[in-house]
Enzyme design. Structure first.
Site, PDB file in Angstrom:
ATOM      1  N   ASP A 142       0.820  -1.210   0.000  1.00  0.00           N
ATOM      2  CA  ASP A 142       0.000   0.000   0.000  1.00  0.00           C
ATOM      3  C   ASP A 142       0.857   1.264   0.000  1.00  0.00           C
ATOM      4  O   ASP A 142       1.490   1.585   1.005  1.00  0.00           O
ATOM      5  CB  ASP A 142      -0.908  -0.041   1.233  1.00  0.00           C
TER       6      ASP A 142
ATOM      7  N   ASP B 149      -1.950   5.669  -5.462  1.00  0.00           N
ATOM      8  CA  ASP B 149      -2.249   4.845  -4.281  1.00  0.00           C
ATOM      9  C   ASP B 149      -2.597   3.425  -4.699  1.00  0.00           C
ATOM     10  O   ASP B 149      -3.696   3.151  -5.173  1.00  0.00           O
ATOM     11  CB  ASP B 149      -3.398   5.484  -3.503  1.00  0.00           C
TER      12      ASP B 149
END
Length: 591
Positions: A196, A374
């Site tokens: 992430d 992201d």
């Protein structure tokens, strides 16, 4: 020692003042010279004595009874460290606006820290978790299980010219989640984690956590400092530990991570992963723990300070994608990467130029918008005014916003008049008394509108009304570019009010995908286009097929916003390099 030395100097000066000054070679000085020297001697001694007293006083003032010298330090808030001058002074209306949207607050706000970008990312991820339930039902997951199993997957794609790189295979769950396997401890326990770039900590479930596969054994370390991370639907709680972490063929030693003893049940039971490995910057790491990527660099495990993502958008392919540490796999992209510099060292944030639909400017980001790449977010998230325009063009299902409709009906003509008079769009709603701030200062009570009406006081103005006004102004402004009539602009705004993005996902007619327009993001001087096949999520085949928009809405107000999040929908179309050494992000067509 220093205090004693000062006293000695002062004593010598006192003795000098009591003696008669002597001339050179023993010759007595004249009366005049003696008088001058006496005056100079007294003046110099008084100055030195005064300085000595002041110095001793300062030292005594900073010294406690225990003899320790203490110097008071000032702490710069984390928000200011990350966002600098963009954060208004506390106690002002703009400060309150900058610290949140829609009245939402993180649990860490109680401790004096609130990051609106973190809250925005959490907000989007909560939405995508809700949407994931519908996706699973629509895709009829049971029919796909014979293609792959999300546990125990070990295969890797072929590599070219990556002898210095360290690849790790990813698994693709319905184009909505990508995750890979790491090991913690020695011998390693395997966990499936999301890599992430929107967070910076590593956490895996502890043996005391009841929801997932758990970390067991003494290899988990002995550090028992409490830890928690907020994820929108709740927080994970646990303790900090330290151990080695195995990622592909790399072994990271002395890695600090969180053993989660409590996870928000609904969120993580629905997920197909055990934990999260953050690849963001240390600035947003909880308690300042060194991210895994930082330790890879500090321990010289990678030659180049870059890592890259290739996300396979074919959900039925056993090869779900790949993350490469230390470089990039040339077989997974075409042409050269277009790079743009990181503008804020917290998330992988950069600047975007115009946003276009069907080759036409929307006018939304012509002055620039902040963007975050992201990997932990499935969709593309952007300002609700922009997402509403996209959904209007692609015929996505939505929900009517009555507040928006009322604002357009009551104030639409006033808005157009102000825009035609060259009023800055950011000030239109405050001039109408519908917003508390015009982005520069608070609006006082009893504002009189351009038509002479007295509107509600600042404390009574509804946030929903303000948001609706600002959206309508954005849409009207974009219609000025198209040279539509006044009535056409009002009709367009009213149409968008009738079809706002749904919080549980907006569906599209699968039969019309081929007729939908491309959308494009201007980054680093290149327009990165997405075709309908790339930004529409399709699940199932034939009459069982369901299609959903890959866009979702979020709003972060100025000065920190507006903000876009380019998640897996975008990164699936464009191979992405995160270059830590040169502080930049690069995109190239995926292959």
């Amino acid at each position: 020692m220093r205090l004693r030395a000062i006293s000695t100097v002062d004593d010598r000066m006192a003795g000098h003042r009591g003696r008669r000054p002597a001339g050179d070679m023993g010759v007595a000085p004249t009366a005049t010279s003696g008088f001058s020297e006496e005056i100079m001697g007294h003046t110099a001694s008084r100055i030195c004595t005064l300085l000595s007293i002041l110095f001793v006083s300062c030292m005594l003032a900073s010294a406690a009874n225990d003899g320790l010298i203490r110097i008071t330090l000032k702490k710069r808030p984390i928000m200011e460290s990350i966002y600098g001058d963009l954060v208004p002074k506390s106690g002002t209306v703009d400060h309150e606006v900058a610290l949140g949207y829609s009245g939402v607050r993180m649990n860490s706000a109680d401790e004096g820290f609130y990051d609106p970008v973190t809250e925005a990312i959490n907000h989007v991820r909560v939405h995508q978790q809700r949407m994931l339930k519908d996706i699973e039902a629509a895709a009829m997951e049971g029919r796909l299980k014979h293609f792959w199993s999300y546990r125990g997957f070990r295969e890797r794609g072929s590599l070219k010219n990556v002898t210095q790189n360290h690849p790790l295979a990813l698994k693709n769950f319905l184009n909505a989640q990508y995750f890979g396997e790491i090991g913690v401890g020695c011998p390693p326990q395997n966990f499936t984690v999301v890599f992430d770039t929107g967070s910076s900590n590593l956490w895996v479930p502890s043996a005391k956590c009841v929801f997932s596969e758990n970390l067991e054994g003494e290899s988990a370390g002995v550090t028992r400092t409490p830890a928690s991370i907020h994820y929108g639907t709740g927080s994970i709680h646990g303790y900090y530990s330290q151990d080695q972490v195995t990622i592909g063929d790399l072994v990271v030693n002395n890695q600090e991570f969180i053993e989660a003893t409590h996870e928000p049940g609904l969120t993580f039971l629905a997920a197909k992963f055990d934990g999260i490995l953050g690849l963001g910057f240390k600035e947003i790491s909880v308690e300042g723990a060194d991210p895994v990527w930082y330790n890879m660099i500090q321990q010289s495990l990678v030659t180049d300070k870059v890592f890259s993502f290739w996300l396979n958008r074919n959900a039925n392919d056993i090869n779900g994608g790949e993350i490469v540490f230390g470089g990039a796999d040339e077989s997974h992209y075409k042409g050269d990467h277009t790079y743009t510099r990181v503008t804020r060292k917290a998330y992988w944030q950069f600047e975007m130029g115009d946003f276009l639909i069907g080759g036409r400017s929307t006018g939304i980001c012509v002055d620039g918008c902040a963007v975050i790449a992201d990997s932990g977010t499935s969709l593309i998230a952007g300002p609700i005014a922009a997402i509403a325009q996209i959904h209007a063009h692609i015929g996505a299902t939505g929900v009517a916003n009555e507040e928006c409709k009322q604002v357009v009906a009551r104030h639409g003509h006033e808005m157009l008049e102000l825009l035609q008079d060259k009023t800055p769009p950011a000030q239109v709603c405050s001039k109408l008394g519908l917003c508390k701030s015009d982005g520069a200062h608070g609006i006082s009570d009893g504002i009189e509108s351009v038509l002479g009406e007295t509107h509600k006081s600042a404390d009574e103005v509804s946030d929903a009304t303000c948001n609706a006004c600002e959206m309508a102004v954005t849409w009207m402004q974009s219609e000025f570019v198209q040279n539509h009539t006044k009535e056409g602009k009002l009709e367009y705004a009213n149409q968008l009010c009738d079809n706002m993005p749904s919080p549980v996902g907006s569906y599209v007619d699968c039969r019309h995908i081929g007729q939908l327009p491309n959308v494009a993001f201007s980054i680093g001087g290149r327009a990165f286009e997405l075709t309908p096949e790339q930004y529409i999520l399709k699940f199932g085949e034939g009459f069982l097929a369901h299609c959903m928009s890959g866009f979702t809405a979020l709003d972060i107000p100025p000065p920190i916003g507006p903000l876009w999040i380019l998640g897996d929908v975008f990164m699936g179309a464009y191979h992405t390099i995160f270059d830590y050494g040169k502080m930049r992000v690069g995109f190239a067509d995926s292959a």
